[in-house]
Design a protein around this motif. Structure first.
Motif, PDB file in Angstrom:
ATOM      1  N   ASN A   1      71.716   6.688  97.050  1.00 19.05           N
ATOM      2  CA  ASN A   1      71.843   5.551  96.143  1.00 19.05           C
ATOM      3  C   ASN A   1      72.586   5.993  94.889  1.00 19.05           C
ATOM      4  OD1 ASN A   1      70.255   3.709  97.754  1.00 19.05           O
ATOM      5  ND2 ASN A   1      68.446   4.845  97.090  1.00 19.05           N
ATOM      6  N   GLU A   2      73.684   5.295  94.569  1.00 15.75           N
ATOM      7  CA  GLU A   2      74.481   5.684  93.414  1.00 15.75           C
ATOM      8  C   GLU A   2      73.756   5.340  92.118  1.00 15.75           C
ATOM      9  OE1 GLU A   2      79.070   5.338  91.735  1.00 15.75           O
ATOM     10  OE2 GLU A   2      78.409   4.080  93.409  1.00 15.75           O
ATOM     11  N   LEU A   3      73.826   6.254  91.161  1.00 14.93           N
ATOM     12  CA  LEU A   3      73.158   6.061  89.885  1.00 14.93           C
ATOM     13  C   LEU A   3      73.906   5.047  89.034  1.00 14.93           C
ATOM     14  CD1 LEU A   3      72.134   9.678  88.808  1.00 14.93           C
ATOM     15  CD2 LEU A   3      70.875   8.034  90.180  1.00 14.93           C
ATOM     16  N   GLU A   4      73.139   4.169  88.403  1.00 15.14           N
ATOM     17  CA  GLU A   4      73.669   3.235  87.416  1.00 15.14           C
ATOM     18  C   GLU A   4      73.162   3.596  86.024  1.00 15.14           C
ATOM     19  OE1 GLU A   4      75.925   1.143  88.096  1.00 15.14           O
ATOM     20  OE2 GLU A   4      75.845   1.197  90.288  1.00 15.14           O
ATOM     21  N   GLY A   5      72.283   4.584  85.962  1.00 20.89           N
ATOM     22  CA  GLY A   5      71.681   5.046  84.716  1.00 20.89           C
ATOM     23  C   GLY A   5      70.770   6.209  85.051  1.00 20.89           C
ATOM     24  N   PRO A   6      69.985   6.706  84.091  1.00 20.90           N
ATOM     25  CA  PRO A   6      69.044   7.798  84.378  1.00 20.90           C
ATOM     26  C   PRO A   6      68.089   7.408  85.499  1.00 20.90           C
ATOM     27  CG  PRO A   6      69.247   7.456  82.013  1.00 20.90           C
ATOM     28  CD  PRO A   6      69.958   6.314  82.672  1.00 20.90           C
ATOM     29  N   ALA A   7      67.794   8.361  86.383  1.00 19.59           N
ATOM     30  CA  ALA A   7      66.924   8.087  87.528  1.00 19.59           C
ATOM     31  C   ALA A   7      65.966   9.251  87.727  1.00 19.59           C
ATOM     32  CB  ALA A   7      67.742   7.853  88.788  1.00 19.59           C
ATOM     33  N   ARG A   8      64.836   8.962  88.355  1.00 22.78           N
ATOM     34  CA  ARG A   8      63.816   9.967  88.631  1.00 22.78           C
ATOM     35  C   ARG A   8      64.199  10.766  89.876  1.00 22.78           C
ATOM     36  NH1 ARG A   8      58.078  10.429  87.676  1.00 22.78           N
ATOM     37  NH2 ARG A   8      57.024  11.530  89.388  1.00 22.78           N
ATOM     38  N   LEU A   9      63.948  12.068  89.817  1.00 22.35           N
ATOM     39  CA  LEU A   9      64.216  12.957  90.938  1.00 22.35           C
ATOM     40  C   LEU A   9      62.932  13.699  91.251  1.00 22.35           C
ATOM     41  CD1 LEU A   9      66.697  13.871  92.693  1.00 22.35           C
ATOM     42  CD2 LEU A   9      66.893  15.823  91.147  1.00 22.35           C
ATOM     43  N   ASP A  10      62.346  13.426  92.414  1.00 22.23           N
ATOM     44  CA  ASP A  10      61.098  14.061  92.824  1.00 22.23           C
ATOM     45  C   ASP A  10      61.379  15.228  93.767  1.00 22.23           C
ATOM     46  OD1 ASP A  10      59.029  12.447  91.552  1.00 22.23           O
ATOM     47  OD2 ASP A  10      59.730  10.810  92.840  1.00 22.23           O
ATOM     48  N   PRO A  11      60.443  16.181  93.869  1.00 17.53           N
ATOM     49  CA  PRO A  11      60.615  17.274  94.832  1.00 17.53           C
ATOM     50  C   PRO A  11      60.857  16.730  96.230  1.00 17.53           C
ATOM     51  CG  PRO A  11      58.810  17.777  93.340  1.00 17.53           C
ATOM     52  CD  PRO A  11      59.229  16.365  93.045  1.00 17.53           C
ATOM     53  N   GLY A  12      61.857  17.264  96.885  1.00 17.90           N
ATOM     54  CA  GLY A  12      62.234  16.801  98.217  1.00 17.90           C
ATOM     55  C   GLY A  12      63.366  15.809  98.205  1.00 17.90           C
ATOM     56  N   ASP A  13      63.673  15.228  97.036  1.00 19.70           N
ATOM     57  CA  ASP A  13      64.788  14.285  96.946  1.00 19.70           C
ATOM     58  C   ASP A  13      66.113  15.032  97.035  1.00 19.70           C
ATOM     59  OD1 ASP A  13      63.145  12.134  96.725  1.00 19.70           O
ATOM     60  OD2 ASP A  13      63.307  11.947  94.540  1.00 19.70           O
ATOM     61  N   HIS A  14      67.137  14.318  97.502  1.00 24.14           N
ATOM     62  CA  HIS A  14      68.472  14.893  97.643  1.00 24.14           C
ATOM     63  C   HIS A  14      69.406  14.306  96.589  1.00 24.14           C
ATOM     64  CE1 HIS A  14      67.936  16.189 102.141  1.00 24.14           C
ATOM     65  NE2 HIS A  14      67.193  16.881 101.286  1.00 24.14           N
ATOM     66  N   LEU A  15      70.150  15.192  95.969  1.00 24.54           N
ATOM     67  CA  LEU A  15      71.115  14.821  94.934  1.00 24.54           C
ATOM     68  C   LEU A  15      72.508  15.138  95.459  1.00 24.54           C
ATOM     69  CD1 LEU A  15      71.687  14.007  91.952  1.00 24.54           C
ATOM     70  CD2 LEU A  15      71.440  16.425  91.363  1.00 24.54           C
ATOM     71  N   LEU A  16      73.376  14.121  95.491  1.00 26.48           N
ATOM     72  CA  LEU A  16      74.731  14.287  96.009  1.00 26.48           C
ATOM     73  C   LEU A  16      75.728  14.230  94.860  1.00 26.48           C
ATOM     74  CD1 LEU A  16      76.831  14.430  98.347  1.00 26.48           C
ATOM     75  CD2 LEU A  16      76.731  11.936  98.434  1.00 26.48           C
ATOM     76  N   VAL A  17      76.478  15.314  94.689  1.00 25.92           N
ATOM     77  CA  VAL A  17      77.573  15.354  93.714  1.00 25.92           C
ATOM     78  C   VAL A  17      78.797  15.879  94.466  1.00 25.92           C
ATOM     79  CG1 VAL A  17      76.149  15.631  91.677  1.00 25.92           C
ATOM     80  CG2 VAL A  17      76.825  17.656  92.931  1.00 25.92           C
ATOM     81  N   GLY A  18      79.899  15.120  94.433  1.00 24.78           N
ATOM     82  CA  GLY A  18      81.062  15.509  95.234  1.00 24.78           C
ATOM     83  C   GLY A  18      80.696  15.502  96.700  1.00 24.78           C
ATOM     84  N   ILE A  19      80.922  16.639  97.367  1.00 27.00           N
ATOM     85  CA  ILE A  19      80.507  16.777  98.766  1.00 27.00           C
ATOM     86  C   ILE A  19      79.345  17.754  98.887  1.00 27.00           C
ATOM     87  CG2 ILE A  19      82.786  16.213  99.676  1.00 27.00           C
ATOM     88  CD1 ILE A  19      83.245  19.209 100.130  1.00 27.00           C
ATOM     89  N   SER A  20      78.719  18.091  97.759  1.00 21.40           N
ATOM     90  CA  SER A  20      77.611  19.040  97.740  1.00 21.40           C
ATOM     91  C   SER A  20      76.286  18.277  97.660  1.00 21.40           C
ATOM     92  CB  SER A  20      77.732  19.993  96.550  1.00 21.40           C
ATOM     93  OG  SER A  20      78.935  20.730  96.611  1.00 21.40           O
ATOM     94  N   VAL A  21      75.330  18.695  98.490  1.00 23.92           N
ATOM     95  CA  VAL A  21      73.990  18.104  98.503  1.00 23.92           C
ATOM     96  C   VAL A  21      73.010  19.128  97.936  1.00 23.92           C
ATOM     97  CG1 VAL A  21      72.166  17.077  99.912  1.00 23.92           C
ATOM     98  CG2 VAL A  21      74.571  16.720 100.525  1.00 23.92           C
TER      99      VAL A  21
END
Length: 218
Positions: free
Chosen positions: A105-125
């Motif tokens: 899900n693309e960020l529209e503002g600050p978002a919560r990141l919980d353990p186990g969540d995946h963060l995608l920047v560029g092509i890096s996860v």
């Protein structure tokens, strides 16, 4: 005769009620705290790289970023991850070119990141991991299944003659009067060769006609 004082009677509390009262405190004790969470690159050019999220960290391609990624799709300063007291983190996009995504899900503002969540920047996860996660499994890098791994091989869609001509040593440079190109000529058909040979003659003829018309009309 001494008067008897009535002893107050409290309703018996079940084990279930006691556990319910203790559960929030146990959860607080078991929850990871700031400094005990890590970000690990689990997919991408820097797979396996980790960093402790014990302060606000910046992810980007610039050498001055806290987590430097060798990813051409990542901006110089792409995103910021800040730890929270409850063991989660807050992620913000720093006006990157390609955006930042949490669980697709693309960020529209600050978002919560919980353990186990995946963060995608560029092509890096990247995955947010706790100390317990790391203790049970040192790395969460996504491995390519052996059945999908392929050894490098020579492409079959390239013309062998073209490939061999490309690998052949270059001929010595031709003199100014030599207009022949043997490497290219063998790939030209007869019509193209004839047109190439007649082109100078046609050009000379056109120039001569233009000069004749010019002087005749003068």
């Amino acid at each position: 005769m001494r008067a008897r004082v009535a002893t107050p009677v409290f309703p018996a509390r079940s084990c279930t009620d006691t556990a319910a009262l203790r559960a929030p405190y146990l959860d607080d004790m078991l929850a990871p705290v700031a400094g005990e969470i890590n970000l690990e690159v689990i997919e991408g050019p820097d797979a396996g790289k980790q960093i402790a999220v014990d302060r606000a960290i910046v992810i980007g391609r610039d050498a001055g970023s806290d987590l430097v990624l060798d990813d051409g799709e990542v901006s110089g300063q792409h995103a910021r991850v800040t730890p929270a007291p409850d063991g989660s983190a807050t992620v913000e996009d720093l006006e990157s070119t390609n955006g930042t995504f949490v669980n697709q899900n693309e960020l529209e503002g600050p978002a919560r990141l919980d353990p186990g969540d995946h963060l995608l920047v560029g092509i890096s996860v990247l995955e947010l991991r706790t100390r317990q996660d790391i203790a049970s499994r040192a790395s969460a890098v996504i491995q390519i299944p052996p059945a999908m791994a392929m050894a490098e091989r020579e492409p079959t869609y390239v013309n062998p003659e073209v490939h061999s001509a490309k690998l052949a040593p270059a001929p010595p440079p031709a003199s100014s009067g030599d207009v022949a190109h043997p490497t290219v000529d063998k790939y030209l058909d007869v019509k193209v060769r004839r047109r190439a040979q007649l082109a100078p003659l046609a050009l000379f003829t056109l120039v001569a006609i233009a000069l004749i018309l010019y002087f005749s009309l003068k």
